[in-house]
Design a protein around this motif. Structure first.
Motif, PDB file in Angstrom:
ATOM      1  N   HIS A 172      47.257  38.833  23.165  1.00 57.61           N
ATOM      2  CA  HIS A 172      46.656  40.170  23.202  1.00 57.61           C
ATOM      3  C   HIS A 172      45.165  40.074  23.525  1.00 57.61           C
ATOM      4  CE1 HIS A 172      44.942  43.887  21.313  1.00 57.61           C
ATOM      5  NE2 HIS A 172      45.994  44.421  21.907  1.00 57.61           N
ATOM      6  N   THR A 173      44.497  39.106  22.933  1.00 58.04           N
ATOM      7  CA  THR A 173      43.073  38.916  23.189  1.00 58.04           C
ATOM      8  C   THR A 173      42.842  38.421  24.619  1.00 58.04           C
ATOM      9  OG1 THR A 173      42.695  38.400  20.849  1.00 58.04           O
ATOM     10  CG2 THR A 173      40.989  37.730  22.409  1.00 58.04           C
ATOM     11  N   VAL A 174      43.717  37.549  25.105  1.00 59.74           N
ATOM     12  CA  VAL A 174      43.604  37.067  26.478  1.00 59.74           C
ATOM     13  C   VAL A 174      43.694  38.238  27.457  1.00 59.74           C
ATOM     14  CG1 VAL A 174      44.721  35.694  28.279  1.00 59.74           C
ATOM     15  CG2 VAL A 174      44.517  34.768  25.965  1.00 59.74           C
ATOM     16  N   VAL A 175      44.657  39.136  27.233  1.00 59.20           N
ATOM     17  CA  VAL A 175      44.820  40.286  28.124  1.00 59.20           C
ATOM     18  C   VAL A 175      43.602  41.198  28.051  1.00 59.20           C
ATOM     19  CG1 VAL A 175      46.197  42.365  28.554  1.00 59.20           C
ATOM     20  CG2 VAL A 175      47.335  40.200  28.041  1.00 59.20           C
ATOM     21  N   GLY A 176      43.091  41.445  26.842  1.00 57.18           N
ATOM     22  CA  GLY A 176      41.897  42.266  26.696  1.00 57.18           C
ATOM     23  C   GLY A 176      40.690  41.640  27.382  1.00 57.18           C
ATOM     24  N   PHE A 177      40.580  40.330  27.281  1.00 51.60           N
ATOM     25  CA  PHE A 177      39.497  39.612  27.946  1.00 51.60           C
ATOM     26  C   PHE A 177      39.619  39.752  29.456  1.00 51.60           C
ATOM     27  CE2 PHE A 177      37.932  35.390  29.568  1.00 51.60           C
ATOM     28  CZ  PHE A 177      36.593  35.633  29.340  1.00 51.60           C
ATOM     29  N   TRP A 178      40.849  39.619  29.981  1.00 52.60           N
ATOM     30  CA  TRP A 178      41.046  39.732  31.421  1.00 52.60           C
ATOM     31  C   TRP A 178      40.696  41.124  31.922  1.00 52.60           C
ATOM     32  CZ3 TRP A 178      40.845  37.499  35.730  1.00 52.60           C
ATOM     33  CH2 TRP A 178      41.426  38.043  36.878  1.00 52.60           C
ATOM     34  N   ARG A 179      40.949  42.158  31.124  1.00 54.20           N
ATOM     35  CA  ARG A 179      40.574  43.512  31.546  1.00 54.20           C
ATOM     36  C   ARG A 179      39.074  43.586  31.812  1.00 54.20           C
ATOM     37  NH1 ARG A 179      44.050  45.704  27.233  1.00 54.20           N
ATOM     38  NH2 ARG A 179      42.144  46.092  26.060  1.00 54.20           N
ATOM     39  N   GLN A 180      38.303  42.984  30.928  1.00 47.76           N
ATOM     40  CA  GLN A 180      36.851  43.003  31.120  1.00 47.76           C
ATOM     41  C   GLN A 180      36.438  42.191  32.346  1.00 47.76           C
ATOM     42  OE1 GLN A 180      34.332  42.437  27.592  1.00 47.76           O
ATOM     43  NE2 GLN A 180      36.194  42.387  26.352  1.00 47.76           N
ATOM     44  N   VAL A 181      36.989  40.994  32.465  1.00 48.51           N
ATOM     45  CA  VAL A 181      36.622  40.108  33.566  1.00 48.51           C
ATOM     46  C   VAL A 181      37.027  40.712  34.902  1.00 48.51           C
ATOM     47  CG1 VAL A 181      37.029  37.842  34.605  1.00 48.51           C
ATOM     48  CG2 VAL A 181      36.740  38.044  32.127  1.00 48.51           C
ATOM     49  N   TYR A 182      38.248  41.248  34.967  1.00 45.28           N
ATOM     50  CA  TYR A 182      38.737  41.812  36.222  1.00 45.28           C
ATOM     51  C   TYR A 182      37.881  43.009  36.652  1.00 45.28           C
ATOM     52  CZ  TYR A 182      41.848  43.962  39.644  1.00 45.28           C
ATOM     53  OH  TYR A 182      42.372  44.518  40.780  1.00 45.28           O
ATOM     54  N   GLY A 183      37.479  43.818  35.699  1.00 44.53           N
ATOM     55  CA  GLY A 183      36.615  44.953  36.027  1.00 44.53           C
ATOM     56  C   GLY A 183      35.311  44.503  36.649  1.00 44.53           C
ATOM     57  N   LEU A 184      34.703  43.477  36.084  1.00 46.72           N
ATOM     58  CA  LEU A 184      33.452  42.962  36.639  1.00 46.72           C
ATOM     59  C   LEU A 184      33.677  42.344  38.015  1.00 46.72           C
ATOM     60  CD1 LEU A 184      30.460  42.302  36.421  1.00 46.72           C
ATOM     61  CD2 LEU A 184      31.061  40.233  35.151  1.00 46.72           C
ATOM     62  N   LEU A 185      34.774  41.595  38.173  1.00 50.64           N
ATOM     63  CA  LEU A 185      35.048  40.968  39.459  1.00 50.64           C
ATOM     64  C   LEU A 185      35.243  42.005  40.557  1.00 50.64           C
ATOM     65  CD1 LEU A 185      37.464  38.052  38.460  1.00 50.64           C
ATOM     66  CD2 LEU A 185      34.997  37.947  38.906  1.00 50.64           C
ATOM     67  N   CYS A 186      35.889  43.107  40.233  1.00 47.49           N
ATOM     68  CA  CYS A 186      36.065  44.173  41.225  1.00 47.49           C
ATOM     69  C   CYS A 186      34.716  44.788  41.606  1.00 47.49           C
ATOM     70  CB  CYS A 186      36.999  45.256  40.683  1.00 47.49           C
ATOM     71  SG  CYS A 186      38.743  44.790  40.658  1.00 47.49           S
ATOM     72  N   MET A 187      33.839  44.960  40.636  1.00 48.91           N
ATOM     73  CA  MET A 187      32.516  45.485  40.932  1.00 48.91           C
ATOM     74  C   MET A 187      31.778  44.557  41.892  1.00 48.91           C
ATOM     75  SD  MET A 187      31.368  46.774  37.124  1.00 48.91           S
ATOM     76  CE  MET A 187      29.753  47.333  37.651  1.00 48.91           C
ATOM     77  N   ALA A 232      33.237  42.144  43.974  1.00 47.74           N
ATOM     78  CA  ALA A 232      33.927  41.947  45.242  1.00 47.74           C
ATOM     79  C   ALA A 232      33.891  43.168  46.145  1.00 47.74           C
ATOM     80  CB  ALA A 232      35.377  41.538  44.980  1.00 47.74           C
ATOM     81  N   TYR A 233      33.860  44.361  45.543  1.00 52.13           N
ATOM     82  CA  TYR A 233      33.935  45.582  46.336  1.00 52.13           C
ATOM     83  C   TYR A 233      32.613  46.340  46.384  1.00 52.13           C
ATOM     84  CZ  TYR A 233      38.891  44.561  45.998  1.00 52.13           C
ATOM     85  OH  TYR A 233      40.115  43.938  46.064  1.00 52.13           O
ATOM     86  N   ASP A 234      31.501  45.636  46.084  1.00 47.67           N
ATOM     87  CA  ASP A 234      30.153  46.200  46.222  1.00 47.67           C
ATOM     88  C   ASP A 234      29.958  47.474  45.405  1.00 47.67           C
ATOM     89  OD1 ASP A 234      29.453  44.185  48.056  1.00 47.67           O
ATOM     90  OD2 ASP A 234      30.333  45.312  49.711  1.00 47.67           O
ATOM     91  N   GLN A 235      30.566  47.514  44.255  1.00 48.32           N
ATOM     92  CA  GLN A 235      30.396  48.677  43.386  1.00 48.32           C
ATOM     93  C   GLN A 235      29.146  48.485  42.527  1.00 48.32           C
ATOM     94  OE1 GLN A 235      34.061  48.893  41.193  1.00 48.32           O
ATOM     95  NE2 GLN A 235      35.305  49.327  43.004  1.00 48.32           N
TER      96      GLN A 235
END
Length: 250
Positions: free
Chosen positions: A194-209, A211-214
């Motif tokens: 559960h913590t791994v998934v929650g951590f990935w939500r944070q990391v993935y959000g930052l990576l999208c910002m 990679a996609y110039d947000q």
């Protein structure tokens, strides 16, 4: 003893390697739209139809590029983790996350390919649960799960109560992670997953910002935002960044 490859077999293997390398370069330079049978054939100096001797059309070519790109990233992360102290899971988690951030910032077309619209078709599966073909997120889980498991065994508290419906889904995901993460005992509780998934939500959000110039006009390199995210997550577990962590250069 294995049979010695014939000259024809050697030439075929060499051209296949050249074609995969060329496709990987095209992805980096032009994005997934630039990875076509004709473009790769031109790079290796053969006629376009000849590519069908090596790949099952463009879908097969994209599967090969997907695998090569994912292997490249996993090897990069594994090498960074191996540089950290064996008895310091905080450093291993921090270093792997930072390395992923740096790699994705420098490989935006690859990030889009691995996690964008082409990710599922290129992976060759919609679930990533078939043996031998782990999805990108599952492959990353195999890199990060050992650090989380080590933190749990060291006494770091993880959530004990998870909603029943979510717990069942996390249990299924745990099975996939454990299959792709050899050496991690299967007694890791769903609270860790559960913590791994929650951590990935944070990391993935930052990576999208990234990679996609947000919001790049505000955050520039996003280094400060990454540091804030990492410190905040570690603090949620009662931890601080390890003084022994060895981060890759951005």
């Amino acid at each position: 003893m294995p049979a010695t490859p014939t000259r024809r077999q050697r030439l075929r293997a060499e051209l296949l390697d050249e074609a995969r390398s060329a496709a990987r370069r095209l992805l980096a330079e032009h994005g997934v739209d630039g990875v076509t049978m004709v473009a790769v054939a031109k790079e290796v100096g053969i006629a376009g139809p000849g590519m069908y001797r090596y790949f099952d059309g463009r879908p097969g070519l994209l599967v090969a590029v997907y695998d090569d790109t994912m292997d490249e990233l996993a090897a990069y992360l594994d090498a960074v983790v191996a540089r950290q102290p064996d008895d310091d899971p905080v450093a291993r988690l921090h270093a792997a996350t930072h390395a992923l951030f740096v790699w994705c910032r420098g490989h935006r077309n690859e990030f889009d390919f691995l996690l964008g619209a082409y990710a599922q078709p290129a992976a060759g599966t919609g679930t990533g649960t078939e043996p031998g073909r782990p999805h990108f997120v599952h492959r990353l889980g195999a890199v990060f799960l050992p650090a989380f498991a080590a933190l749990w065994r060291a006494g770091v508290p993880f959530p004990a109560d998870v909603a029943p419906g979510l717990a069942a889904e996390l249990d299924a995901y745990r099975a996939v992670l454990l299959r792709d993460a050899p050496g991690v005992a299967d007694d890791v509780p769903v609270g860790v997953v559960h913590t791994v998934v929650g951590f990935w939500r944070q990391v993935y959000g930052l990576l999208c910002m990234v990679a996609y110039d947000q919001l790049d006009h505000a955050f520039g390199t996003f280094d400060a935002l990454f540091d804030d995210m990492m410190r905040g997550f570690l603090a949620s577990l009662g931890l601080e960044p390890s003084p022994g962590v060895r981060l890759v250069e951005a």
